[in-house]
Design an enzyme around this catalytic site. Structure first.
Site, PDB file in Angstrom:
ATOM      1  N   TRP A 127      -8.512 -36.174 -59.478  1.00  0.00           N
ATOM      2  CA  TRP A 127      -8.620 -36.473 -60.846  1.00  0.00           C
ATOM      3  C   TRP A 127      -9.434 -35.711 -61.420  1.00  0.00           C
ATOM      4  O   TRP A 127      -9.285 -35.152 -62.410  1.00  0.00           O
ATOM      5  CB  TRP A 127      -9.116 -38.123 -61.008  1.00  0.00           C
ATOM      6  CG  TRP A 127      -9.167 -38.293 -62.713  1.00  0.00           C
ATOM      7  CD1 TRP A 127      -8.181 -38.939 -63.096  1.00  0.00           C
ATOM      8  CD2 TRP A 127     -10.226 -38.225 -63.268  1.00  0.00           C
ATOM      9  NE1 TRP A 127      -8.566 -39.035 -64.456  1.00  0.00           N
ATOM     10  CE2 TRP A 127      -9.789 -38.634 -64.657  1.00  0.00           C
ATOM     11  CE3 TRP A 127     -11.718 -37.658 -63.034  1.00  0.00           C
ATOM     12  CZ2 TRP A 127     -10.767 -38.656 -65.559  1.00  0.00           C
ATOM     13  CZ3 TRP A 127     -12.659 -37.868 -64.188  1.00  0.00           C
ATOM     14  CH2 TRP A 127     -12.019 -38.085 -65.529  1.00  0.00           C
ATOM     15  N   HIS A 128     -10.752 -35.236 -60.660  1.00  0.00           N
ATOM     16  CA  HIS A 128     -11.557 -34.512 -61.066  1.00  0.00           C
ATOM     17  C   HIS A 128     -11.215 -32.965 -61.210  1.00  0.00           C
ATOM     18  O   HIS A 128     -11.642 -32.081 -61.968  1.00  0.00           O
ATOM     19  CB  HIS A 128     -12.844 -34.269 -60.210  1.00  0.00           C
ATOM     20  CG  HIS A 128     -13.921 -35.802 -60.577  1.00  0.00           C
ATOM     21  ND1 HIS A 128     -13.653 -36.721 -59.749  1.00  0.00           N
ATOM     22  CD2 HIS A 128     -14.667 -36.143 -61.669  1.00  0.00           C
ATOM     23  CE1 HIS A 128     -14.456 -37.831 -60.645  1.00  0.00           C
ATOM     24  NE2 HIS A 128     -15.109 -37.341 -61.565  1.00  0.00           N
ATOM     25  N   GLY A 129     -10.330 -32.503 -60.469  1.00  0.00           N
ATOM     26  CA  GLY A 129      -9.689 -31.239 -60.523  1.00  0.00           C
ATOM     27  C   GLY A 129      -8.591 -31.039 -59.378  1.00  0.00           C
ATOM     28  O   GLY A 129      -8.793 -31.772 -58.377  1.00  0.00           O
TER      29      GLY A 129
END
Lengths: 513, 387
Positions: free
Chosen positions: A335-337
């Site tokens: 989700w963060h990258g």
């Protein structure tokens, strides 16, 4: 538009606030809501007007599915709606990553044009997925288009959260609630905004001066010393915390100025005593989303499967204890990258969680009188272990490649040796490493001994809304805010320091997610 | 009136007073900061509407005349003028200099006055017009002044940095935007296309306004306010250039000698090749811009009508080249090739290189990553190509 920009602070916010309060006082309810929606779309379009179409399209798509689910709550429509959202997110955020990996794996040469990640797509997509699920489950019952638009676009939370639920926001958009706004909201909101701004431009951006050169050096294959690696990792951990919690405070504060209470996103995460506690206090709205909409359903599904199929203790353990947290944390990482460093970040936190779960289980198996009991010493030790583990993992979060992350982690573990004579090479940990150490010690003091915004200001006021499980009690009644002359002067100085530091400011770290 | 209503009214008064104090106190503090920045104005970027006009003490023309006629230059004890104003005026001043050098801080030490003379094969004497952050926009603006010179230099040497072939990489040239615009109208055939590039830039006045409430500017204003001496700039006596004096010295040819404090500071620094400012103004992937090159070519052609023109590159520290993956190294490699390509098409000379090995400069011959010392600068003509 950035919160930490002159145009936002001196033009956008005052104009929108003034317009909002004039319309609200005159009782033009629909105009007030429309004013906020228009302002939010302008705020979003300031960055890149092209992606306004995507945001508006996403609103129409989800509102339509919400309407269908409200009248016919069928799994098929829910699945279709979620797939539509994930499809868009997958294309914009993960297509390049996916194609790159396919090319590497099969030595292909599929060429995909570089896709620019629309700002805040992860946030507004997840928010609308919760709306679809809540509508399907009958939790979200309101279905008003204007309110829905504001729920998605409300600019304080549009770009980097907190991720809000429809049932949190809809009642606050109601006519009577907006009309009864008090001066207290504006005061508390403004003070919270100043704290957030200060955290971002004064603390986070100054810590970046020490973290950035070291991470850049590692990226270029430069071997960091043990002390440089720890200096950089600590500076980045604090930078990340002040950056994102500062953003969240600003969002909370701006929301309150409009009479809207947003949920808390941070609650002194570096005071956590274990990794589970950490994730309850760090990016709380994302953690809650992952827990409620991913971890619990998967855990339940797998456990049922293991029991139904009689897989025995090992099977049950594997399917209910091992896979769900690992899967959930890999999703948190992704989700963060879109990068392998983020996947590894997720795996590392999955491992931390497993170790913690084991520890709890083993401790519970020991007779009560022989168990390790909580006291001041165990608290300090557990806080130290949790903090160190988190700082270690954040290296993967910041590193631009797995290689650079590995490089720094090797130095953190002392594998490259621990040299006490040349602790810092010139320039690697900022131009003046002594200043870096001062910043780190000051940050350690702030995160460990000062109250967080919730304890300091929001808990004590009527503007605050208790979101239930988001609240973890950590009493701190030593420093309390009150609308007094001294606090007013203190915050005026804080605001001045933040404003004059604005010219060299950076974007928020969480904008890239 | 019920107790609740009374409490609410009392609370409201507290909250209103609190907000008023924050806002008033904030504006007072900002006003103080802005006033100090405006008054001290160490870079001399603000117009003197409300200030006592210090420049009345000595006109800038008199200053440049004194500088050129001096034996050992001027000790810059007071920062009365903006450096761009000084060099713009210097450019129009008649001298015997054979060459004029456009450049940035990396070229500020180029001198025909020092023992280690720079560019001695090309020019017997020169006038150095380098300004900090010097960009193509500066060179174009300064040309307006040179063409007004009654006894102009024969050769114009244009220094190229790895960022020079792009517009808008530094805002300081906006100080003489008018001269820039005037020159652009003279040298560029399709100025409409080019002006589009500049419409995107933030107005200089807004930048000045922001600068009034800038922390760094404020800190240096405070420093200056505390340490400010009212001593006027004075003529320098003979001194050792390698040691410098208490303040920067401008030599009669416009080149700079750093202050002793700066020189000592540079000596203490260890250069690792990656943590300095060398990637300053470099945007990976945007090494040069075709429309900027088009303007650059027209600018050179314009100069060629009245002057000899040569392009100059000064090397970066060898350690910088050891980290070949950093953007500036790629920029240097690509831009250097481009510079030769341009020189070939315009039939002009190229002097020097970004690569210290080609010029034969050693690590000791640099102040930092980007700034070569006079000894290195005296070797620039080791690379000299005429097309």
């Amino acid at each position: 538009m950035l919160y930490n920009s002159y145009i936002f602070i001196f033009l956008f916010l005052p104009i929108i606030l003034l317009g909002f309060h004039i319309l609200r006082k005159k009782g033009h309810y629909r105009l007030t809501i429309s004013w906020l929606i228009a302002a939010s779309l302008f705020f979003y379009g300031w960055w890149n007007p092209i992606y306004l179409g995507l945001l508006v399209g996403s609103i129409f798509f989800n509102f339509a599915f919400g309407f269908v689910l409200l009248n016919r709550p069928h799994k098929f429509f829910l699945t279709l709606g979620i797939m539509g959202n994930l499809g868009a997110l997958g294309y914009f955020k993960y297509a390049n990553f996916f194609v790159d990996n396919i090319n590497t794996l099969f030595s292909n040469n599929i060429i995909l044009e570089q896709i620019i990640l629309p700002l805040g797509i992860s946030f507004f997509t997840f928010q609308q997925i919760t709306y679809l699920i809540d509508t399907y489950l009958g939790k979200a019952k309101e279905h008003n288009f204007l309110q829905y638009c504001l729920f998605v676009t409300f600019f304080p939370q549009l770009i980097a959260g907190p991720i809000v639920h429809h049932q949190m926001m809809a009642p606050q958009f109601a006519k009577g609630v907006l009309r009864s706004l008090k001066l207290e909201n504006l005061t508390v909101g403004f003070t919270t905004f100043i704290i957030g701004l200060f955290k971002k431009v004064f603390l986070a951006d100054n810590l970046a001066i020490f973290a950035n050169p070291a991470f850049d050096a590692a990226e270029h294959g430069f071997n960091l010393t043990f002390f440089e690696a720890w200096g950089a990792a600590l500076a980045y951990a604090f930078q990340g915390y002040f950056d994102f919690s500062g953003y969240s405070d600003m969002a909370l504060g701006i929301g309150l100025m409009f009479g809207i209470a947003l949920p808390f996103n941070f609650l002194s995460p570096f005071k956590a005593k274990n990794i589970s506690d950490f994730w309850k206090c760090w990016h709380m709205t994302l953690s809650k989303f992952i827990r409620e909409y991913l971890y619990y359903p998967i855990s339940l599904l797998f456990t049922r499967y293991a029991i139904d199929k009689n897989l025995g203790h090992i099977g049950v353990f594997f399917l209910s204890m091992l896979i769900p947290p690992m899967f959930a944390f890999i999703c948190v990482g992704l989700w963060h990258g879109a990068g392998w460093n983020f996947v590894l970040f997720g795996i590392l936190h999955g491992i931390y969680t497993l170790i913690h779960n084991f520890w709890v289980k083993i401790n519970n198996m020991i007779p009560e009188d022989k168990r390790i009991k909580e006291n001041n010493i165990t608290n300090i030790i557990s806080r130290f272990i949790t903090f160190t583990a988190v700082v270690f993992s954040f290296v993967l979060f910041r590193a631009e490649s797995v290689e650079a992350g590995k490089n720094i982690m090797t130095s953190l573990l002392g594998i490259n040796g621990i040299e006490f004579t040349d602790m810092f090479q010139v320039g690697v940990f900022g131009a003046d490493p002594r200043m870096g150490i001062v910043w780190i010690i000051s940050s350690l003091f702030i995160v460990n001994f000062l109250p967080n915004v919730q304890q300091f200001i929001l808990n004590q006021n009527r503007v605050f809304i208790d979101w239930g499980d988001a609240m973890i009690s950590r009493p701190n009644q030593v420093i309390k805010w009150k609308p007094t002359l001294y606090w007013a002067i203190f915050f005026a100085i804080m605001l001045t320091l933040s404003i004059i530091s604005l010219s060299g400011t950076n974007e928020f770290i969480y904008f890239q997610f | 009136m019920t107790n609740d209503t009374k409490n609410n009214l009392t609370d409201s008064k507290f909250f209103l007073d609190y907000l008023k104090i924050i806002i008033c106190f904030f504006f007072v503090l900002m006003l103080i900061i802005a006033s100090i920045n405006y008054k001290v104005d160490q870079e001399k970027v603000y117009p003197s509407y409300f200030k006592i006009n210090e420049s009345k003490k000595l006109s800038i023309t008199d200053f440049t005349k004194t500088l050129i006629e001096s034996d050992n230059g001027i000790v810059m004890k007071n920062n009365i003028w903006n450096e761009r104003d000084i060099f713009y005026t210097l450019a129009s001043h008649p001298t015997d200099a054979e060459c004029a050098v456009f450049g940035s801080s990396a070229h500020a030490q180029i001198s025909s006055f020092r023992t280690n003379k720079s560019l001695s094969k090309t020019c017997s004497s020169l006038i150095n017009l380098a300004v900090s952050g010097g960009a193509l926009e500066d060179y174009i603006a300064m040309t307006e002044s040179i063409i007004q010179n009654e006894n102009p230099p024969k050769t114009i040497i244009i220094s190229i940095n790895p960022w020079t072939l792009n517009f808008n990489r530094d805002p300081r040239w906006l100080h003489y935007k008018k001269s820039f615009t005037t020159m652009m109208n003279k040298i560029v055939y399709r100025s409409n296309n080019v002006s589009q590039n500049f419409n995107k830039t933030e107005s200089y006045n807004i930048k000045l306004l922001k600068n009034l409430i800038n922390l760094e500017y404020f800190m240096s204003s405070l420093d200056l306010l505390i340490s400010k001496s009212d001593d006027p700039n004075e003529l320098a006596n003979e001194f050792n250039y390698n040691l410098g004096l208490d303040h920067n010295v401008l030599l009669p040819d416009g080149s700079t000698i750093h202050s002793n404090e700066d020189i000592m500071g540079y000596q203490k620094r260890t250069i690792d090749g990656i943590s300095g400012n060398q990637n300053y103004k470099i945007i990976p992937g945007k090494w040069y811009n075709e429309s900027t090159i088009e303007v650059f070519a027209q600018f050179v052609l314009y100069l060629k009508k009245n002057f000899e023109v040569a392009l100059l590159m000064t090397p970066m520290h060898p350690e910088v080249w050891n980290f070949s993956e950093q953007p500036v190294v790629t920029a240097m490699k690509i831009v250097e090739l481009k510079v030769h390509e341009i020189a070939k098409s315009l039939k002009i000379q190229v002097i020097g290189s970004f690569n210290p090995k080609k010029v034969n400069c050693t690590a000791e011959e640099f102040y930092d990553e980007m700034h070569p010392k006079d000894l290195c600068l005296s070797k620039l003509e080791n690379v000299y190509l005429t097309y």
